[in-house]
Design a protein around this motif. Structure first.
Motif, PDB file in Angstrom:
ATOM      1  N   SER A 185      16.728 -33.307  37.293  1.00  0.00           N
ATOM      2  CA  SER A 185      16.956 -33.841  35.991  1.00  0.00           C
ATOM      3  C   SER A 185      18.110 -34.536  35.512  1.00  0.00           C
ATOM      4  O   SER A 185      18.442 -35.567  34.879  1.00  0.00           O
ATOM      5  CB  SER A 185      16.549 -32.593  34.900  1.00  0.00           C
ATOM      6  N   ASN A 186      19.196 -33.890  35.721  1.00  0.00           N
ATOM      7  CA  ASN A 186      20.736 -34.053  35.292  1.00  0.00           C
ATOM      8  C   ASN A 186      21.039 -35.363  36.102  1.00  0.00           C
ATOM      9  O   ASN A 186      21.844 -36.377  35.308  1.00  0.00           O
ATOM     10  CB  ASN A 186      21.706 -33.017  35.452  1.00  0.00           C
ATOM     11  N   TYR A 187      20.595 -35.670  37.290  1.00  0.00           N
ATOM     12  CA  TYR A 187      20.812 -36.929  37.851  1.00  0.00           C
ATOM     13  C   TYR A 187      19.717 -38.067  37.974  1.00  0.00           C
ATOM     14  O   TYR A 187      20.028 -38.801  38.738  1.00  0.00           O
ATOM     15  CB  TYR A 187      21.345 -36.636  39.439  1.00  0.00           C
ATOM     16  N   SER A 188      18.654 -37.831  37.212  1.00  0.00           N
ATOM     17  CA  SER A 188      17.911 -38.983  36.963  1.00  0.00           C
ATOM     18  C   SER A 188      18.316 -40.138  36.251  1.00  0.00           C
ATOM     19  O   SER A 188      19.225 -40.049  35.470  1.00  0.00           O
ATOM     20  CB  SER A 188      16.598 -38.490  36.288  1.00  0.00           C
ATOM     21  N   ALA A 191      18.924 -39.511  32.543  1.00  0.00           N
ATOM     22  CA  ALA A 191      20.018 -38.925  32.291  1.00  0.00           C
ATOM     23  C   ALA A 191      21.361 -39.046  32.683  1.00  0.00           C
ATOM     24  O   ALA A 191      22.266 -38.321  32.532  1.00  0.00           O
ATOM     25  CB  ALA A 191      19.705 -37.340  32.649  1.00  0.00           C
ATOM     26  N   GLY A 192      21.637 -40.460  32.805  1.00  0.00           N
ATOM     27  CA  GLY A 192      22.801 -40.900  33.395  1.00  0.00           C
ATOM     28  C   GLY A 192      22.922 -41.335  35.100  1.00  0.00           C
ATOM     29  O   GLY A 192      23.765 -42.106  35.336  1.00  0.00           O
ATOM     30  N   GLY A 193      21.824 -40.759  35.786  1.00  0.00           N
ATOM     31  CA  GLY A 193      21.980 -41.261  36.998  1.00  0.00           C
ATOM     32  C   GLY A 193      22.676 -40.533  38.101  1.00  0.00           C
ATOM     33  O   GLY A 193      23.541 -39.669  37.781  1.00  0.00           O
ATOM     34  N   SER A 194      22.687 -40.867  39.507  1.00  0.00           N
ATOM     35  CA  SER A 194      23.255 -40.360  40.240  1.00  0.00           C
ATOM     36  C   SER A 194      24.850 -40.899  40.408  1.00  0.00           C
ATOM     37  O   SER A 194      25.074 -41.944  39.864  1.00  0.00           O
ATOM     38  CB  SER A 194      22.545 -40.524  41.753  1.00  0.00           C
TER      39      SER A 194
END
Length: 266
Positions: A185-188, A191-194
């Protein structure tokens, strides 16, 4: 510290191949464990463009992946192929088959909350709970979900790796599964991405960009080492551990990682 510094205190098969395999896997987990907290939290440094912190985390990840490549070489000396294939491999098969025979859990309430790998089937005129769990697999570890999500390795939904990784979430301990889902979720992109997105947007320093690429290259090397081991130790079977069609899936994971190196962010 490495595989030769530890030993199994118990085994299922009594075979040296089992002990050798698990000393390698345990050593790998022990190396990555200390950096997991900073890996899963690096999105906070990305949000504030704290490139010193991003560089530090990537440098530590690169060291871990480099150690992984070295540790994979120990498999050849510690795990006898015949011992693995003939003696230990059957213990990794699980209870999965297309007939849904599985393993019946007597006395378990068929109306209760069941694990994702269990099913309710009708036998002898009554509903019973059976386990259809697949065998052990490296995909049941959270680490490769974390690596892919943070570095930006994109697995396509119509290729084997993505559905396999999603299925393996059901095999993780609850806390591990929640951690993996939180990272996804946090790196989707929403959410701002990888880190791939971070670098693509020009937010990282030249050092960050270089470290990110080197981490991806080393992750590809780890996967290539895994492919060589798997094709040697499972060469006579179509399915890998975890009931996976391993050749296509492992090659797909390698290809996706190499595409990320070339600049196709997830």
């Amino acid at each position: 510290f490495g595989p030769r510094d530890i030993a199994c205190i118990s085994t299922s098969s009594g075979n040296g191949a089992e002990s050798g395999l698990h000393t390698v896997l345990t050593a790998m987990q022990s190396v990555v464990g200390p950096i997991v907290p900073e890996l899963v939290e690096v999105h906070r440094a990305m949000a504030t463009q704290d490139n010193d912190e991003v560089e530090r985390v990537l440098h530590n990840l690169l060291k871990v992946l480099t150690r992984y490549v070295d540790m994979m070489k120990d498999v050849w000396n510690l795990v006898d192929p015949a011992g693995f294939y003939d003696v230990y491999r059957p213990f990794l098969n699980g209870y999965y088959d297309e007939t849904e025979a599985g393993v019946e859990f007597k006395g378990v309430d068929a109306k209760g909350t069941l694990a994702p790998t269990c099913r309710v089937v009708s036998r002898g005129g009554k509903d019973v709970v059976v386990s259809l769990a697949k065998g052990n697999s490296a995909g049941q570890s959270t680490q490769f979900v974390i690596f892919d999500s943070i570095l930006g390795v994109h697995h396509l939904p119509d290729r084997p790796t993505k559905p396999f990784q999603a299925e393996m979430l059901d095999y993780m301990p609850r806390q591990h599964r929640l951690l993996a889902q939180d990272v996804l979720s946090n790196y989707s992109p929403g959410a701002g991405g990888s880190l791939a997105h971070y670098v693509e947007a020009g937010k990282g320093t030249k050092v960050v960009k270089d470290l990110h690429k080197r981490c991806l290259q080393k992750l590809a090397a780890v996967r290539q080492s895994h492919f060589r081991v798997a094709t040697t130790y499972l060469k006579a079977v179509a399915k890998g551990t975890g009931a996976s069609s391993f050749r296509d899936m492992l090659q797909d994971a390698i290809d996706a990682t190499k595409e990320a190196v070339s600049g196709k962010p997830a």
